[in-house]
Design a protein around this motif. Structure first.
Motif, mmCIF file in Angstrom:
data_model
loop_
_atom_site.group_PDB
_atom_site.id
_atom_site.type_symbol
_atom_site.label_atom_id
_atom_site.label_comp_id
_atom_site.label_asym_id
_atom_site.label_seq_id
_atom_site.Cartn_x
_atom_site.Cartn_y
_atom_site.Cartn_z
ATOM 1 N N ALA A 79 -58.958 18.818 -95.509
ATOM 2 C CA ALA A 79 -59.624 19.075 -94.360
ATOM 3 C C ALA A 79 -61.206 18.636 -94.765
ATOM 4 O O ALA A 79 -61.941 18.018 -94.246
ATOM 5 C CB ALA A 79 -59.715 20.559 -94.039
ATOM 6 N N GLU A 80 -61.656 19.216 -95.950
ATOM 7 C CA GLU A 80 -63.121 18.729 -96.524
ATOM 8 C C GLU A 80 -63.178 17.428 -96.668
ATOM 9 O O GLU A 80 -64.134 16.533 -96.278
ATOM 10 C CB GLU A 80 -63.194 19.290 -98.024
ATOM 11 N N MET A 127 -55.576 21.805 -88.351
ATOM 12 C CA MET A 127 -54.759 20.767 -88.030
ATOM 13 C C MET A 127 -53.753 20.253 -89.146
ATOM 14 O O MET A 127 -52.758 19.798 -89.061
ATOM 15 C CB MET A 127 -55.551 19.608 -87.611
ATOM 16 N N LEU A 128 -54.579 20.353 -90.561
ATOM 17 C CA LEU A 128 -54.011 19.807 -91.597
ATOM 18 C C LEU A 128 -53.332 20.930 -92.568
ATOM 19 O O LEU A 128 -52.416 20.455 -93.223
ATOM 20 C CB LEU A 128 -54.687 18.931 -92.420
ATOM 21 N N GLY A 129 -53.866 22.058 -92.504
ATOM 22 C CA GLY A 129 -53.187 22.908 -93.476
ATOM 23 C C GLY A 129 -53.544 23.047 -94.632
ATOM 24 O O GLY A 129 -52.903 23.469 -95.764
ATOM 25 N N SER A 179 -51.493 27.858 -91.843
ATOM 26 C CA SER A 179 -52.468 27.697 -91.615
ATOM 27 C C SER A 179 -53.387 29.089 -91.751
ATOM 28 O O SER A 179 -54.496 29.383 -90.968
ATOM 29 C CB SER A 179 -52.868 27.114 -90.518
ATOM 30 N N GLY A 180 -52.650 30.115 -91.907
ATOM 31 C CA GLY A 180 -53.314 31.531 -91.820
ATOM 32 C C GLY A 180 -53.191 32.347 -92.979
ATOM 33 O O GLY A 180 -52.501 31.936 -93.828
ATOM 34 N N ALA A 198 -49.130 26.330 -87.385
ATOM 35 C CA ALA A 198 -49.122 25.448 -88.382
ATOM 36 C C ALA A 198 -47.752 24.614 -88.467
ATOM 37 O O ALA A 198 -47.685 23.444 -89.012
ATOM 38 C CB ALA A 198 -49.157 26.018 -89.740
ATOM 39 N N ARG A 199 -46.575 25.209 -88.002
ATOM 40 C CA ARG A 199 -45.321 24.410 -87.909
ATOM 41 C C ARG A 199 -45.017 23.735 -86.902
ATOM 42 O O ARG A 199 -44.021 22.829 -86.523
ATOM 43 C CB ARG A 199 -44.015 25.280 -88.249
#
Lengths: 162, 264
Positions: free
Chosen positions: A41-42, A34-36, A99-100, A111-112
């Motif tokens: 994220a952590e 969701m954040l990239g 994101s990948g 991601a976009r």
């Protein structure tokens, strides 16, 4: 009595630890999608667990609770970032996080996506949540979830077909 | 029509992206930052006599403190939403109330509320999104007597959002603060029947072709309003609209109007 209560507390504590150990990485991955950003994220996941920890014992479905907290935390962060960009009058480039792995056009396209569309796609196809669950998680109607998913998939297909 | 095959591709892409993340959980104590989690509580601890006595004592203290708070409630207290950098309002840290967590770090950068359910006999739902690509702004409600926060609080919904109250479009018939959503209004001031004053700044909701008002909060049901008025940049009072109260009546509400809205 105190020994009994201590035993129960130990059980509760171990329950929290078990959930933490079991779900931490999966939730970081969810937040990352969701954040990239792994770092963000952590942070979001750790904040969610800290919040859960404070309310442990009052929550009936802690796994669902912490997941919803993560989703909300991600969306909150995204909104803050979006507003920060607006404040800077778009002097910064748009969110360029991918994101990948490099060379994965579909992951990049995900991601976009706009924030809400991306959230729906991630929750639907990564978390396998139902439309009703997604609607509750992101706070909208089921019809809106359908509409967002449909538009997102159409956009992804358009990008991939290009 | 999107095929299942494409959906499978999406699933696979998400899985690949997720698998690229290797993040081991840090020590639990670092996350909860208090060392041993002393706050943990068993679901239903069996209580001995001493525990019950302690609980009874705590309840008595709560009653006394609550009574004292009620008797000395903060009449005339003013809560203002201060503008953050860039002119966006930021929630102040309020005294602990019904949903204290919201105000700890919430930045009211925009209006975002979700609440749906039945509260106080009224069904309502807010969806007001600032970043919704202009697509989803809907208001459906039968009656509004309470803040969405009450619902969130009752349901233990994590991380509930601040509440939007009123907007210039999409609402039924001049409801709420319509009429004060004007370019010359830089501040909205609400005086409640018990004398508390809340001021807040109007917020432009980007992408939603509407303008909303973010109110700080506590449990502040509309019928508790005594008057609503705007202030322009120079501090000149702009009377609020009778629609605030008419709207309540139209929705079958029970609001009484003790004083003329907008009266000084």
């Amino acid at each position: 009595v105190s020994t009994f209560v201590q035993q129960r507390e130990t059980v509760a504590e171990s329950g929290f630890e078990a959930l933490y150990t079991e779900r931490y990485t999966a939730l970081v991955r969810l937040a990352y999608l969701m954040l990239g950003s792994v770092h963000d994220a952590e942070e979001v996941v750790q904040e969610a667990f800290a919040e859960l920890h404070r309310r442990w014992g009052m929550i009936q479905a802690p796994a669902g609770y912490v997941r919803t907290s993560v989703v909300n935390g991600c969306r909150h962060r995204q909104r803050r970032a979006a507003m920060a960009r607006q404040r800077e009058q778009r002097s910064l480039p748009p969110d360029t996080a991918t994101s990948g792995p490099p060379g994965d056009p579909l992951a990049d396209a995900i991601a976009r996506l706009p924030e809400r569309q991306r959230a729906v796609i991630v929750l639907r196809y990564f978390e396998d949540m139902s439309e009703a669950e997604i609607a509750e998680a992101i706070g909208c109607r089921r019809g809106t979830v359908k509409s967002l998913a449909s538009r997102a998939l159409a956009e992804l297909r358009r990008v991939v077909d290009r | 029509m999107i095929s299942d095959t494409f959906e499978d591709e999406v699933r696979a892409a998400l899985r690949r992206a997720a698998d690229s993340v290797q993040s081991a959980p840090p020590p639990l104590a670092d996350v909860v930052n208090e060392g041993a989690p002393t706050a943990l509580r068993p679901d239903e601890p069996r209580r001995g006599r001493a525990a019950w006595a302690a609980a009874a004592l705590a309840a008595a203290v709560i009653v006394v403190v609550g009574l004292a708070a009620f008797l000395g409630r903060d009449e005339g207290r003013q809560v203002e939403v201060a503008p953050a950098d860039g002119g966006l309002p930021v929630a102040p840290v309020l005294p602990k109330g019904k949903w204290p967590d919201i105000y700890k770090s919430a930045d009211f950068e925009a209006v975002y509320v979700v609440a749906e359910g039945k509260v106080g006999g009224g069904r309502y739902r807010y969806l007001a999104h600032p970043e919704n690509d202009g697509e989803t702004t809907c208001f459906e409600f039968d009656r509004l007597f309470t803040w969405a926060g009450t619902y969130c609080s009752n349901r233990s919904i994590p991380d509930p959002r601040p509440v939007v109250l009123g907007a210039t479009s999409g609402w039924e018939g001049g409801w709420a603060l319509n009429g004060l959503a004007r370019e010359d209004v830089s501040l909205v001031r609400i005086t409640t029947r018990d004398g508390r004053i809340f001021t807040t700044r109007p917020v432009i909701v980007p992408g939603a072709s509407m303008r909303g008002w973010v109110l700080v909060g506590e449990d502040l049901p509309m019928p508790s309003f005594d008057r609503v008025e705007g202030l322009d940049a120079a501090g000149i009072v702009i009377p609020g609209p009778p629609a605030v109260f008419d709207g309540v009546r139209r929705q079958g509400g029970v609001a009484r109007q003790d004083s003329e809205p907008g009266a000084p």
